[in-house]
Design an enzyme around this catalytic site. Structure first.
Site, mmCIF file in Angstrom:
data_model
loop_
_atom_site.group_PDB
_atom_site.id
_atom_site.type_symbol
_atom_site.label_atom_id
_atom_site.label_comp_id
_atom_site.label_asym_id
_atom_site.label_seq_id
_atom_site.Cartn_x
_atom_site.Cartn_y
_atom_site.Cartn_z
ATOM 1 N N HIS A 133 0.831 -1.206 0.000
ATOM 2 C CA HIS A 133 0.000 0.000 0.000
ATOM 3 C C HIS A 133 0.871 1.264 0.000
ATOM 4 C CE1 HIS A 133 -3.022 2.978 1.049
ATOM 5 N NE2 HIS A 133 -2.194 3.391 1.988
ATOM 6 N N HIS A 138 1.229 5.016 -2.633
ATOM 7 C CA HIS A 138 1.527 6.431 -2.370
ATOM 8 C C HIS A 138 2.670 7.016 -3.183
ATOM 9 C CE1 HIS A 138 -1.124 7.349 1.042
ATOM 10 N NE2 HIS A 138 -0.915 6.111 1.472
ATOM 11 N N GLU A 179 -5.830 9.396 0.030
ATOM 12 C CA GLU A 179 -6.196 7.979 0.049
ATOM 13 C C GLU A 179 -7.267 7.608 -0.979
ATOM 14 O OE1 GLU A 179 -4.599 5.670 1.557
ATOM 15 O OE2 GLU A 179 -3.443 6.764 3.063
ATOM 16 N N SER A 198 -4.188 0.742 -4.621
ATOM 17 C CA SER A 198 -3.582 -0.454 -4.039
ATOM 18 C C SER A 198 -4.630 -1.524 -3.728
ATOM 19 C CB SER A 198 -2.767 -0.100 -2.787
ATOM 20 O OG SER A 198 -3.591 0.446 -1.773
HETATM 21 FE FE FE Z 1 -2.130 5.226 2.985
#
Ligand code: FE
Ligand code: PHE
Length: 294
Positions: A133, A138, A179, A198
């Site tokens: 993730h 990111h 997010e 993700s």
């Molecule tokens: Fe995160």
């Protein structure tokens, strides 16, 4: 890392083996073959889904960082590429870190990433952000200069929000942008949020499912909207551009926070007369899940 860390206690000391700033060595040679295979499996699943769904800056970042490799990326190599592009580095941490530690790293263009990777039986769901993730989700966006500046500004703003008692509002901004953000492009809606790119299920759900609301991004509106951490989102906010995100957030949030004091929170699935409705959701998914007791 993600907004789950905003719940962490502020007085904890780093665990044994971690430095004062909570960083640890990645110990890349310590990963097992099974762990590398988990990365490759997750990578290949997402790489097949994301062209035409993720935004260009994300896909470009993925290429520029050469994240496919043979398995879990070595942060030493990743950082050479990333740092040359936008001055960001990734640092390994043992897990969720306290808020002010997280913000301090961001404010210095350091992104904290969990060292561990999920088990092979957890490919689709896990509670804490792992290295897949954190890196796959990111780091590609951190190669975009505008987004890179936004993340640093967010770190500074986080420290200030703690002081002003407004972290709940600021955490919502992180959630619905970093997010779970969507971007409007001439080719259609695209994903930029790390929690979406993700996740195999949410990569499709966020764009294609009739259930969730998709609403135009509005800073104060987003800060009034609670979020769920246990399932697909019931609402996504759509940005017209990444520059708009940076421009809106470079303003002084003092007056914004004062306005928020007088404004109640909204229900998660609520649509207000001021909202720009990109698509009005049926909420069928969330209703079915709560009927099933999920
Ligand atoms: Fe995160
Ligand atoms: N401009 C915000 C403030 O004055 C800081 C901030 C920047 C917050 C970027 C989020 C994102 O507090």
């Amino acid at each position: 890392m993600d907004a789950g860390s905003f719940a962490a206690s502020s007085t904890r000391r780093p665990p044994d083996g971690a430095r004062d700033d909570w960083t640890i060595d990645q110990d890349w040679s310590g990963y097992t073959a099974v762990e590398h295979r988990v990365w490759v499996t997750l990578y290949e699943r997402q790489a097949a889904l994301l062209p035409g769904r993720a935004c260009e800056p994300f896909l470009h970042g993925l290429e520029a960082l050469d994240l496919h490799g043979a398995g879990i990326p070595d942060l030493r190599e990743l950082n050479r590429r990333l740092n040359a592009l936008t001055g960001w580095t990734v640092v390994a941490v043992p897990g969720l870190v306290p808020d002010e530690v997280f913000f301090e790293h961001l404010a210095n263009r350091r992104f904290p990433a969990g060292r561990f990777i999920r088990r092979p039986d957890q490919l689709d769901y896990l509670e804490e952000p792992d290295i897949f993730h954190d890196l796959f989700g990111h780091v590609p966006m951190l190669t975009d200069p505008t987004f890179a500046d936004y993340m640093q500004a967010y770190g500074r703003g986080g420290r200030r929000a703690i002081g002003l008692g407004r972290l709940t509002n600021l955490a919502r901004l992180y959630w619905y942008t970093v997010e779970f953000g969507l971007l409007s492009t001439p080719q259609g809606l695209r994903i930029y949020g790390a929690g979406i790119v993700s996740s195999r299920g949410e990569s499709v759900f966020s764009l294609e499912d009739p259930s969730p609301n998709r609403l135009g991004f509005d800073l104060v509106r987003v800060m009034r909207t609670p979020y769920r951490i246990d399932d697909f989102q019931q609402v996504y906010f759509v940005l017209p551009s990444l520059q708009r995100l940076l421009d809106d957030t470079l303003q002084d949030f003092g007056p914004v926070y004062r306005r928020l004091q007088a404004l109640p929170d909204l229900a998660i699935e609520e649509i207000t007369p001021e909202d720009v409705v990109v698509s009005r959701g049926t909420q069928a998914y969330a209703q079915a899940r709560s009927a099933a007791g999920a």
